[in-house]
Design a protein around this motif. Structure first.
Motif, PDB file in Angstrom:
ATOM      1  N   MET A   1     -27.782  65.539  83.610  1.00 11.82           N
ATOM      2  CA  MET A   1     -28.489  66.213  82.366  1.00 11.82           C
ATOM      3  C   MET A   1     -29.778  66.817  82.679  1.00 11.82           C
ATOM      4  O   MET A   1     -30.129  67.723  82.175  1.00 11.82           O
ATOM      5  N   ALA A   2     -30.446  66.469  83.659  1.00  7.35           N
ATOM      6  CA  ALA A   2     -31.804  66.913  84.183  1.00  7.35           C
ATOM      7  C   ALA A   2     -31.595  68.547  84.341  1.00  7.35           C
ATOM      8  O   ALA A   2     -32.277  69.177  84.128  1.00  7.35           O
ATOM      9  N   GLN A   3     -30.296  69.031  85.033  1.00  3.27           N
ATOM     10  CA  GLN A   3     -30.132  70.218  85.200  1.00  3.27           C
ATOM     11  C   GLN A   3     -30.000  71.042  83.874  1.00  3.27           C
ATOM     12  O   GLN A   3     -30.178  72.473  84.082  1.00  3.27           O
ATOM     13  N   ALA A   4     -29.380  70.351  83.065  1.00  4.81           N
ATOM     14  CA  ALA A   4     -29.047  71.173  81.805  1.00  4.81           C
ATOM     15  C   ALA A   4     -30.353  71.306  80.753  1.00  4.81           C
ATOM     16  O   ALA A   4     -30.493  72.127  79.907  1.00  4.81           O
ATOM     17  N   ILE A   5     -31.405  70.559  81.184  1.00  3.27           N
ATOM     18  CA  ILE A   5     -32.670  70.699  80.555  1.00  3.27           C
ATOM     19  C   ILE A   5     -33.318  72.171  80.991  1.00  3.27           C
ATOM     20  O   ILE A   5     -33.907  72.040  82.108  1.00  3.27           O
ATOM     21  N   THR A   6     -33.562  72.907  80.029  1.00  2.41           N
ATOM     22  CA  THR A   6     -34.463  74.216  80.472  1.00  2.41           C
ATOM     23  C   THR A   6     -35.797  74.118  79.707  1.00  2.41           C
ATOM     24  O   THR A   6     -35.789  73.303  78.528  1.00  2.41           O
ATOM     25  N   LYS A   7     -36.536  75.113  79.923  1.00  4.53           N
ATOM     26  CA  LYS A   7     -38.033  74.920  79.115  1.00  4.53           C
ATOM     27  C   LYS A   7     -37.840  75.293  77.641  1.00  4.53           C
ATOM     28  O   LYS A   7     -38.632  74.961  76.658  1.00  4.53           O
ATOM     29  N   ASP A   8     -36.733  75.972  77.391  1.00  3.29           N
ATOM     30  CA  ASP A   8     -36.339  76.325  75.965  1.00  3.29           C
ATOM     31  C   ASP A   8     -36.226  74.981  75.073  1.00  3.29           C
ATOM     32  O   ASP A   8     -36.406  75.094  73.891  1.00  3.29           O
ATOM     33  N   TYR A   9     -35.801  73.726  75.698  1.00  2.00           N
ATOM     34  CA  TYR A   9     -35.655  72.458  74.940  1.00  2.00           C
ATOM     35  C   TYR A   9     -36.890  71.808  75.139  1.00  2.00           C
ATOM     36  O   TYR A   9     -36.907  70.520  74.539  1.00  2.00           O
ATOM     37  N   LEU A  10     -38.022  72.238  75.640  1.00  2.10           N
ATOM     38  CA  LEU A  10     -38.960  71.209  75.622  1.00  2.10           C
ATOM     39  C   LEU A  10     -40.117  71.699  74.706  1.00  2.10           C
ATOM     40  O   LEU A  10     -41.466  70.900  75.107  1.00  2.10           O
ATOM     41  N   ASP A  11     -39.971  72.435  73.719  1.00  2.00           N
ATOM     42  CA  ASP A  11     -41.071  72.506  72.718  1.00  2.00           C
ATOM     43  C   ASP A  11     -40.688  71.646  71.704  1.00  2.00           C
ATOM     44  O   ASP A  11     -39.782  71.674  71.001  1.00  2.00           O
ATOM     45  N   PRO A  12     -41.808  70.709  71.199  1.00  2.00           N
ATOM     46  CA  PRO A  12     -41.580  69.781  70.379  1.00  2.00           C
ATOM     47  C   PRO A  12     -41.373  70.390  68.961  1.00  2.00           C
ATOM     48  O   PRO A  12     -41.026  69.590  68.031  1.00  2.00           O
ATOM     49  N   VAL A  13     -41.867  71.249  68.730  1.00  4.59           N
ATOM     50  CA  VAL A  13     -41.912  72.153  67.614  1.00  4.59           C
ATOM     51  C   VAL A  13     -40.346  72.322  67.129  1.00  4.59           C
ATOM     52  O   VAL A  13     -40.206  72.176  65.799  1.00  4.59           O
TER      53      VAL A  13
END
Length: 97
Positions: A1-13
């Motif tokens: 799961m951690a490998q699939a999380i990119t900065k594109d997914y980290l914007d709470p907006v």
């Protein structure tokens, strides 16, 4: 799961307001999987709307971040798990994850 999380997914907006909202009936798949093709024939099936989809990654990352101290403690005390957890910790500490 951690490998699939990119900065594109980290914007709470780009996500739902809170993690609990992901359990709303509007985002959960239908119980009767026999008719799931009908869901895909519609515009976007439940749970794949952009805010919900990004939310799964965003809140997973938040939970993993909260667990970093636990992972670090396990790494220091459990040789069998230390290699895997060290890799996970490295992924979670990358700024452009």
């Amino acid at each position: 799961m951690a490998q699939a999380i990119t900065k594109d997914y980290l914007d709470p907006v780009n996500t739902v307001k809170n993690m609990q909202e992901l359990l709303d009936v509007n985002y959960l798949w239908i119980e009767n999987a026999d008719n799931d093709e009908q869901e895909w024939e519609k515009e976007t099936p439940k749970g794949y709307e952009e805010q919900a989809f990004v939310g799964y990654y965003y809140y997973s990352y938040m939970l993993l971040q909260e667990a970093v101290p636990i992972f670090s403690t396990i790494t220091a005390r459990n040789n069998e798990a230390s290699e895997c957890l060290a890799e996970l910790l490295t992924l979670l500490q990358q700024p452009d994850n």
